[in-house]
Scaffold this active site. Structure first.
Site, PDB file in Angstrom:
ATOM      1  N   ASP A 101       0.855  -1.183   0.000  1.00 43.90           N
ATOM      2  CA  ASP A 101       0.000   0.000   0.000  1.00 43.90           C
ATOM      3  C   ASP A 101       0.897   1.242   0.000  1.00 43.90           C
ATOM      4  OD1 ASP A 101      -2.462   1.552   0.452  1.00 43.90           O
ATOM      5  OD2 ASP A 101      -1.608   1.893   2.434  1.00 43.90           O
TER       6      ASP A 101
ATOM      7  N   ASP B  96      -0.354   5.120   0.857  1.00 35.95           N
ATOM      8  CA  ASP B  96      -0.666   6.130   1.869  1.00 35.95           C
ATOM      9  C   ASP B  96      -0.719   5.524   3.267  1.00 35.95           C
ATOM     10  OD1 ASP B  96      -1.215   8.441   0.038  1.00 35.95           O
ATOM     11  OD2 ASP B  96      -2.726   7.055  -0.707  1.00 35.95           O
TER      12      ASP B  96
ATOM     13  N   GLY C 236       9.195  15.859  34.128  1.00 35.84           N
ATOM     14  CA  GLY C 236       8.361  14.893  33.435  1.00 35.84           C
ATOM     15  C   GLY C 236       7.228  14.400  34.314  1.00 35.84           C
TER      16      GLY C 236
ATOM     17  N   GLU D 163      11.508  10.791  25.984  1.00 37.34           N
ATOM     18  CA  GLU D 163      12.127  10.670  27.301  1.00 37.34           C
ATOM     19  C   GLU D 163      13.561  10.152  27.180  1.00 37.34           C
ATOM     20  OE1 GLU D 163       9.627   9.037  30.434  1.00 37.34           O
ATOM     21  OE2 GLU D 163       7.900   9.151  29.106  1.00 37.34           O
TER      22      GLU D 163
END
Length: 379
Positions: A17, A19, A248, A312
Protein backbone atom coordinates in the site's frame (compact mmCIF):
# COMPACT_ATOMS: atom_id res chain seq x y z
CA UNK A 1 6.95 -29.64 2.57
CA UNK A 2 8.88 -27.94 5.37
CA UNK A 3 7.64 -24.76 7.02
CA UNK A 4 10.68 -22.94 5.62
CA UNK A 5 9.86 -23.91 2.05
CA UNK A 6 6.19 -23.11 2.63
CA UNK A 7 7.01 -19.59 3.76
CA UNK A 8 9.31 -19.03 0.82
CA UNK A 9 6.59 -20.12 -1.57
CA UNK A 10 4.13 -17.76 0.11
CA UNK A 11 6.41 -14.80 -0.31
CA UNK A 12 7.79 -14.70 -3.81
CA UNK A 13 6.51 -11.15 -4.30
CA UNK A 14 5.35 -8.15 -2.26
CA UNK A 15 2.23 -6.01 -2.71
CA UNK A 16 2.50 -2.71 -0.84
CA UNK A 17 0.00 0.00 0.00
CA UNK A 18 1.12 3.63 -0.39
CA UNK A 19 -0.67 6.13 1.87
CA UNK A 20 0.12 5.55 5.53
CA UNK A 21 2.34 2.58 4.70
CA UNK A 22 5.14 4.10 2.63
CA UNK A 23 4.35 7.81 2.90
CA UNK A 24 2.94 9.99 5.68
CA UNK A 25 -0.12 11.26 3.83
CA UNK A 26 -2.16 11.58 7.02
CA UNK A 27 -0.12 14.52 8.32
CA UNK A 28 -0.70 16.64 5.21
CA UNK A 29 -4.38 15.63 5.00
CA UNK A 30 -4.93 16.62 8.64
CA UNK A 31 -3.31 20.03 8.10
CA UNK A 32 -5.51 20.73 5.09
CA UNK A 33 -8.69 19.53 6.79
CA UNK A 34 -7.94 21.64 9.84
CA UNK A 35 -7.82 24.78 7.68
CA UNK A 36 -10.64 23.74 5.36
CA UNK A 37 -13.12 22.94 8.13
CA UNK A 38 -12.41 26.17 9.97
CA UNK A 39 -14.16 28.15 7.24
CA UNK A 40 -17.35 26.31 8.18
CA UNK A 41 -16.75 26.93 11.87
CA UNK A 42 -15.77 23.29 12.36
CA UNK A 43 -12.67 21.94 14.07
CA UNK A 44 -10.75 18.93 12.78
CA UNK A 45 -9.84 16.96 15.86
CA UNK A 46 -8.84 13.75 14.19
CA UNK A 47 -11.91 11.88 15.39
CA UNK A 48 -12.69 10.74 11.86
CA UNK A 49 -9.13 9.56 11.17
CA UNK A 50 -9.92 5.94 11.93
CA UNK A 51 -12.99 6.09 9.68
CA UNK A 52 -11.14 7.41 6.63
CA UNK A 53 -7.79 5.59 6.82
CA UNK A 54 -7.56 3.14 3.95
CA UNK A 55 -10.81 4.30 2.31
CA UNK A 56 -11.21 5.41 -1.30
CA UNK A 57 -11.19 9.19 -1.83
CA UNK A 58 -14.95 9.17 -2.43
CA UNK A 59 -15.65 7.19 0.75
CA UNK A 60 -13.38 9.42 2.81
CA UNK A 61 -14.98 12.59 1.46
CA UNK A 62 -18.46 11.24 2.14
CA UNK A 63 -17.53 10.44 5.73
CA UNK A 64 -16.16 13.94 6.38
CA UNK A 65 -19.08 15.76 4.76
CA UNK A 66 -21.66 13.70 6.65
CA UNK A 67 -19.97 13.49 10.05
CA UNK A 68 -19.16 17.19 10.20
CA UNK A 69 -22.52 18.22 8.73
CA UNK A 70 -20.91 20.35 6.04
CA UNK A 71 -23.22 22.56 3.94
CA UNK A 72 -21.75 21.22 0.70
CA UNK A 73 -21.99 18.05 -1.35
CA UNK A 74 -19.26 15.45 -1.69
CA UNK A 75 -18.41 16.58 -5.23
CA UNK A 76 -18.02 20.18 -4.09
CA UNK A 77 -15.86 19.09 -1.17
CA UNK A 78 -13.58 17.08 -3.47
CA UNK A 79 -13.35 19.91 -6.01
CA UNK A 80 -12.08 22.20 -3.25
CA UNK A 81 -10.00 19.69 -1.28
CA UNK A 82 -7.95 18.06 -4.03
CA UNK A 83 -6.37 21.23 -5.47
CA UNK A 84 -5.26 22.05 -1.92
CA UNK A 85 -3.92 18.52 -1.48
CA UNK A 86 -2.10 18.54 -4.83
CA UNK A 87 -0.36 21.78 -3.89
CA UNK A 88 1.00 20.12 -0.75
CA UNK A 89 1.96 16.78 -2.31
CA UNK A 90 5.67 17.59 -2.38
CA UNK A 91 5.60 17.88 1.42
CA UNK A 92 4.52 14.28 1.97
CA UNK A 93 7.51 12.49 3.49
CA UNK A 94 8.38 8.85 3.20
CA UNK A 95 7.83 6.95 6.43
CA UNK A 96 10.82 5.60 8.36
CA UNK A 97 11.98 2.37 6.79
CA UNK A 98 10.16 2.89 3.48
CA UNK A 99 13.20 3.75 1.35
CA UNK A 100 15.18 1.02 3.06
CA UNK A 101 12.52 -1.60 2.31
CA UNK A 102 12.04 -0.59 -1.32
CA UNK A 103 15.80 -0.54 -2.00
CA UNK A 104 16.25 -3.89 -0.24
CA UNK A 105 13.53 -5.74 -2.12
CA UNK A 106 14.47 -4.21 -5.45
CA UNK A 107 18.14 -4.99 -4.87
CA UNK A 108 17.30 -8.64 -4.30
CA UNK A 109 15.06 -8.87 -7.35
CA UNK A 110 11.84 -9.36 -5.39
CA UNK A 111 8.88 -8.38 -7.63
CA UNK A 112 6.87 -5.54 -6.12
CA UNK A 113 3.48 -3.99 -6.84
CA UNK A 114 2.09 -0.75 -5.47
CA UNK A 115 -1.65 -1.15 -4.85
CA UNK A 116 -3.55 1.83 -3.45
CA UNK A 117 -7.10 3.06 -3.00
CA UNK A 118 -5.98 6.33 -4.57
CA UNK A 119 -6.41 6.85 -8.31
CA UNK A 120 -3.57 5.80 -10.59
CA UNK A 121 -2.82 9.41 -11.51
CA UNK A 122 -2.76 10.38 -7.83
CA UNK A 123 -0.35 7.54 -7.04
CA UNK A 124 1.97 8.54 -9.88
CA UNK A 125 1.99 12.14 -8.67
CA UNK A 126 2.80 11.18 -5.07
CA UNK A 127 5.67 8.85 -5.86
CA UNK A 128 7.20 11.30 -8.34
CA UNK A 129 8.58 13.17 -5.32
CA UNK A 130 10.42 10.05 -4.11
CA UNK A 131 13.46 9.41 -6.24
CA UNK A 132 13.70 6.00 -7.82
CA UNK A 133 10.46 4.61 -6.43
CA UNK A 134 8.57 4.33 -9.71
CA UNK A 135 11.28 2.23 -11.33
CA UNK A 136 11.30 -0.22 -8.40
CA UNK A 137 7.69 -1.31 -8.87
CA UNK A 138 6.84 -3.79 -11.62
CA UNK A 139 3.16 -2.93 -11.23
CA UNK A 140 1.35 0.22 -10.04
CA UNK A 141 -2.41 0.03 -9.72
CA UNK A 142 -5.07 2.39 -8.36
CA UNK A 143 -8.66 1.88 -7.30
CA UNK A 144 -9.93 3.53 -10.49
CA UNK A 145 -8.52 0.56 -12.44
CA UNK A 146 -10.62 -2.12 -10.70
CA UNK A 147 -14.30 -2.62 -9.96
CA UNK A 148 -14.02 -1.98 -6.21
CA UNK A 149 -11.37 -0.56 -3.91
CA UNK A 150 -10.30 -2.02 -0.58
CA UNK A 151 -11.66 -3.83 1.45
CA UNK A 152 -12.59 -5.66 -1.76
CA UNK A 153 -9.69 -7.92 -2.84
CA UNK A 154 -9.83 -6.60 -6.42
CA UNK A 155 -6.72 -4.41 -6.19
CA UNK A 156 -4.50 -7.16 -4.82
CA UNK A 157 -5.92 -9.81 -7.13
CA UNK A 158 -5.23 -7.60 -10.14
CA UNK A 159 -1.74 -6.74 -8.87
CA UNK A 160 -0.94 -10.44 -8.45
CA UNK A 161 -2.31 -11.19 -11.92
CA UNK A 162 -0.11 -8.51 -13.48
CA UNK A 163 2.91 -9.93 -11.66
CA UNK A 164 1.97 -13.40 -12.96
CA UNK A 165 1.79 -14.64 -9.36
CA UNK A 166 -0.76 -16.62 -7.44
CA UNK A 167 -2.19 -14.41 -4.63
CA UNK A 168 -1.12 -17.08 -2.16
CA UNK A 169 2.50 -16.36 -3.07
CA UNK A 170 2.15 -12.66 -2.24
CA UNK A 171 3.06 -10.81 0.93
CA UNK A 172 0.85 -7.75 1.45
CA UNK A 173 2.04 -4.84 3.60
CA UNK A 174 -0.78 -2.54 4.76
CA UNK A 175 -1.48 0.16 7.33
CA UNK A 176 -5.29 0.13 7.36
CA UNK A 177 -7.98 -2.31 8.39
CA UNK A 178 -9.68 -2.17 4.95
CA UNK A 179 -6.31 -2.94 3.38
CA UNK A 180 -5.69 -5.90 5.67
CA UNK A 181 -9.16 -7.27 4.95
CA UNK A 182 -8.54 -6.86 1.22
CA UNK A 183 -5.25 -8.72 1.40
CA UNK A 184 -6.72 -11.61 3.37
CA UNK A 185 -9.74 -11.79 1.06
CA UNK A 186 -7.33 -12.07 -1.87
CA UNK A 187 -5.67 -15.06 -0.20
CA UNK A 188 -2.36 -13.33 0.52
CA UNK A 189 -0.24 -13.27 3.65
CA UNK A 190 -0.66 -9.85 5.31
CA UNK A 191 1.58 -7.77 7.55
CA UNK A 192 -0.15 -4.81 9.22
CA UNK A 193 1.74 -1.64 10.12
CA UNK A 194 -1.02 0.42 11.79
CA UNK A 195 -0.78 4.11 10.91
CA UNK A 196 -2.91 5.20 13.86
CA UNK A 197 -1.69 4.81 17.45
CA UNK A 198 -3.13 2.31 19.93
CA UNK A 199 -5.20 0.51 17.30
CA UNK A 200 -3.42 -2.84 17.04
CA UNK A 201 -6.43 -4.62 18.52
CA UNK A 202 -8.31 -3.94 15.28
CA UNK A 203 -5.86 -5.93 13.16
CA UNK A 204 -6.60 -9.45 14.39
CA UNK A 205 -6.99 -10.83 10.87
CA UNK A 206 -3.42 -9.89 9.89
CA UNK A 207 -0.75 -12.58 9.92
CA UNK A 208 1.58 -10.22 11.78
CA UNK A 209 1.27 -6.74 13.26
CA UNK A 210 4.45 -4.67 13.54
CA UNK A 211 5.10 -1.25 14.99
CA UNK A 212 6.82 0.22 11.91
CA UNK A 213 8.66 -0.79 8.76
CA UNK A 214 11.86 -0.64 10.81
CA UNK A 215 10.67 -3.80 12.56
CA UNK A 216 9.94 -5.84 9.45
CA UNK A 217 11.82 -9.16 9.33
CA UNK A 218 11.56 -10.30 5.67
CA UNK A 219 13.19 -13.65 6.44
CA UNK A 220 10.15 -14.64 8.51
CA UNK A 221 8.23 -14.76 5.24
CA UNK A 222 10.86 -16.39 3.05
CA UNK A 223 12.35 -13.15 1.71
CA UNK A 224 16.00 -12.02 1.87
CA UNK A 225 16.91 -10.65 5.33
CA UNK A 226 18.18 -7.14 5.93
CA UNK A 227 21.93 -7.02 6.52
CA UNK A 228 22.20 -3.53 7.99
CA UNK A 229 21.75 -4.25 11.72
CA UNK A 230 24.93 -3.62 13.75
CA UNK A 231 25.36 -5.02 17.28
CA UNK A 232 21.56 -5.29 17.72
CA UNK A 233 21.03 -1.73 16.49
CA UNK A 234 19.80 -0.23 13.24
CA UNK A 235 21.56 2.89 11.90
CA UNK A 236 19.10 5.60 10.89
CA UNK A 237 19.40 8.98 9.21
CA UNK A 238 20.43 11.21 12.15
CA UNK A 239 17.88 13.71 13.42
CA UNK A 240 18.35 16.53 15.89
CA UNK A 241 16.12 18.01 18.54
CA UNK A 242 16.75 20.25 21.51
CA UNK A 243 15.23 22.43 24.19
CA UNK A 244 15.21 23.12 27.91
CA UNK A 245 14.96 20.15 30.25
CA UNK A 246 11.53 20.04 31.89
CA UNK A 247 9.95 18.08 34.72
CA UNK A 248 8.36 14.89 33.43
CA UNK A 249 5.90 12.50 35.04
CA UNK A 250 8.00 12.15 38.18
CA UNK A 251 8.38 8.42 37.69
CA UNK A 252 11.87 8.23 36.15
CA UNK A 253 13.94 8.36 39.30
CA UNK A 254 11.18 7.58 41.79
CA UNK A 255 9.51 4.59 40.10
CA UNK A 256 12.07 3.26 37.64
CA UNK A 257 15.28 4.37 39.29
CA UNK A 258 16.27 5.92 35.98
CA UNK A 259 16.66 9.72 35.81
CA UNK A 260 15.28 10.88 32.46
CA UNK A 261 15.83 14.36 31.04
CA UNK A 262 12.49 15.22 29.50
CA UNK A 263 11.92 17.63 26.64
CA UNK A 264 8.71 19.49 25.87
CA UNK A 265 6.96 17.97 22.85
CA UNK A 266 5.10 21.14 21.85
CA UNK A 267 7.84 22.19 19.44
CA UNK A 268 8.32 18.70 18.04
CA UNK A 269 4.85 17.61 17.00
CA UNK A 270 6.05 16.80 13.48
CA UNK A 271 8.95 14.67 14.76
CA UNK A 272 6.62 12.78 17.08
CA UNK A 273 4.34 11.91 14.18
CA UNK A 274 7.18 11.13 11.80
CA UNK A 275 9.16 8.78 14.02
CA UNK A 276 7.65 5.49 15.20
CA UNK A 277 7.38 4.79 18.89
CA UNK A 278 10.30 2.77 20.16
CA UNK A 279 13.74 2.91 21.75
CA UNK A 280 16.47 4.97 20.09
CA UNK A 281 19.95 6.12 21.05
CA UNK A 282 22.54 8.75 20.27
CA UNK A 283 24.40 11.64 21.85
CA UNK A 284 23.23 14.34 24.26
CA UNK A 285 24.88 17.70 24.77
CA UNK A 286 24.62 20.12 27.69
CA UNK A 287 26.47 23.34 26.94
CA UNK A 288 28.05 23.67 30.40
CA UNK A 289 28.54 19.96 31.14
CA UNK A 290 29.67 18.21 27.98
CA UNK A 291 28.49 15.45 25.64
CA UNK A 292 27.14 12.12 26.88
CA UNK A 293 25.84 8.85 25.55
CA UNK A 294 22.06 8.71 25.51
CA UNK A 295 19.24 6.18 25.07
CA UNK A 296 15.64 7.35 24.80
CA UNK A 297 12.08 6.23 24.33
CA UNK A 298 9.50 7.78 22.04
CA UNK A 299 5.91 6.76 22.53
CA UNK A 300 3.07 6.19 24.95
CA UNK A 301 4.84 3.91 27.42
CA UNK A 302 2.14 1.22 27.43
CA UNK A 303 2.96 0.04 30.95
CA UNK A 304 1.96 3.49 32.25
CA UNK A 305 -0.69 4.00 29.53
CA UNK A 306 0.31 7.56 28.62
CA UNK A 307 -2.38 9.60 26.89
CA UNK A 308 0.18 11.51 24.83
CA UNK A 309 3.30 10.57 22.91
CA UNK A 310 6.46 11.69 24.71
CA UNK A 311 10.21 11.94 24.27
CA UNK A 312 12.13 10.67 27.30
CA UNK A 313 15.94 10.65 26.99
CA UNK A 314 18.19 8.98 29.57
CA UNK A 315 21.68 10.48 29.69
CA UNK A 316 24.07 7.63 30.50
CA UNK A 317 26.06 9.48 33.13
CA UNK A 318 25.80 9.85 36.90
CA UNK A 319 24.97 13.50 37.58
CA UNK A 320 25.21 14.82 41.12
CA UNK A 321 22.46 17.42 40.63
CA UNK A 322 19.39 18.17 38.56
CA UNK A 323 19.69 20.38 35.52
CA UNK A 324 16.09 21.48 34.87
CA UNK A 325 15.93 24.45 32.54
CA UNK A 326 19.31 23.81 30.93
CA UNK A 327 19.43 23.55 27.15
CA UNK A 328 19.67 19.92 26.02
CA UNK A 329 20.66 18.98 22.48
CA UNK A 330 20.13 15.47 21.09
CA UNK A 331 21.36 13.69 17.98
CA UNK A 332 19.50 10.44 17.44
CA UNK A 333 21.59 8.06 15.33
CA UNK A 334 20.18 4.56 15.80
CA UNK A 335 17.19 2.39 16.64
CA UNK A 336 17.05 -0.55 19.05
CA UNK A 337 13.52 -1.92 19.26
CA UNK A 338 9.80 -1.11 19.07
CA UNK A 339 7.83 0.08 22.06
CA UNK A 340 6.41 -2.81 24.10
CA UNK A 341 4.28 -3.48 27.13
CA UNK A 342 5.56 -5.48 30.09
CA UNK A 343 3.86 -7.77 32.61
CA UNK A 344 5.61 -6.18 35.59
CA UNK A 345 7.59 -3.14 36.64
CA UNK A 346 10.62 -5.38 37.23
CA UNK A 347 10.58 -6.69 33.66
CA UNK A 348 10.25 -3.13 32.33
CA UNK A 349 13.24 -1.92 34.36
CA UNK A 350 15.29 -4.94 33.30
CA UNK A 351 14.57 -4.20 29.62
CA UNK A 352 15.48 -0.52 30.04
CA UNK A 353 18.86 -1.52 31.48
CA UNK A 354 19.33 -3.96 28.62
CA UNK A 355 18.64 -1.08 26.20
CA UNK A 356 21.29 0.93 28.03
CA UNK A 357 23.88 -1.79 27.55
CA UNK A 358 23.07 -2.09 23.85
CA UNK A 359 23.32 1.69 23.35
CA UNK A 360 26.54 2.09 25.31
CA UNK A 361 28.27 -0.64 23.35
CA UNK A 362 26.99 0.57 19.98
CA UNK A 363 28.02 4.18 20.55
CA UNK A 364 31.65 3.08 20.78
CA UNK A 365 31.49 1.91 17.16
CA UNK A 366 33.06 4.38 14.69
CA UNK A 367 29.84 4.70 12.65
CA UNK A 368 28.04 6.07 15.72
CA UNK A 369 30.93 7.57 17.70
CA UNK A 370 31.68 10.13 14.98
CA UNK A 371 28.51 12.06 15.85
CA UNK A 372 29.84 12.87 19.33
CA UNK A 373 31.76 15.78 17.78
CA UNK A 374 28.79 17.27 15.97
CA UNK A 375 28.75 21.06 16.64
CA UNK A 376 24.99 20.97 17.19
CA UNK A 377 25.47 19.30 20.55
CA UNK A 378 27.32 22.19 22.18
CA UNK A 379 26.45 25.32 20.24
Amino acid sequence: MSMSNSLKKLSSCVLIDLDGTLINTDGVVSDILRKYLSKYGKQWDGREALKIVGKTPLEAATTIVEDYGLPCGVDEFNSEFYPLFSAQMDKIKSLPGANRLIRHLNGHGVPMALASNSSRANIESKISYHQGWKDCFSVIIGSDEVSKGKPSPDLFLEAARKLNKDPGECLVIEDSVPGVLAGKAAGATVIAVPSLPKQTHLYTSADEVINSLLDLKPEKWGLPPFQDWIENTLPIDPWRIGGPVIKGFGRGSKVLGIPTANLSTKDYAEELVEHPSGVYFGWAGLATRGVFKMVMSIGWNPYFNNTEKTIEPWLLHDFTEDFYGEELRLIIVGYIRPEANFPSLESLVAKIHEDREVAEKALDLPSYAKFKDDPYLTK
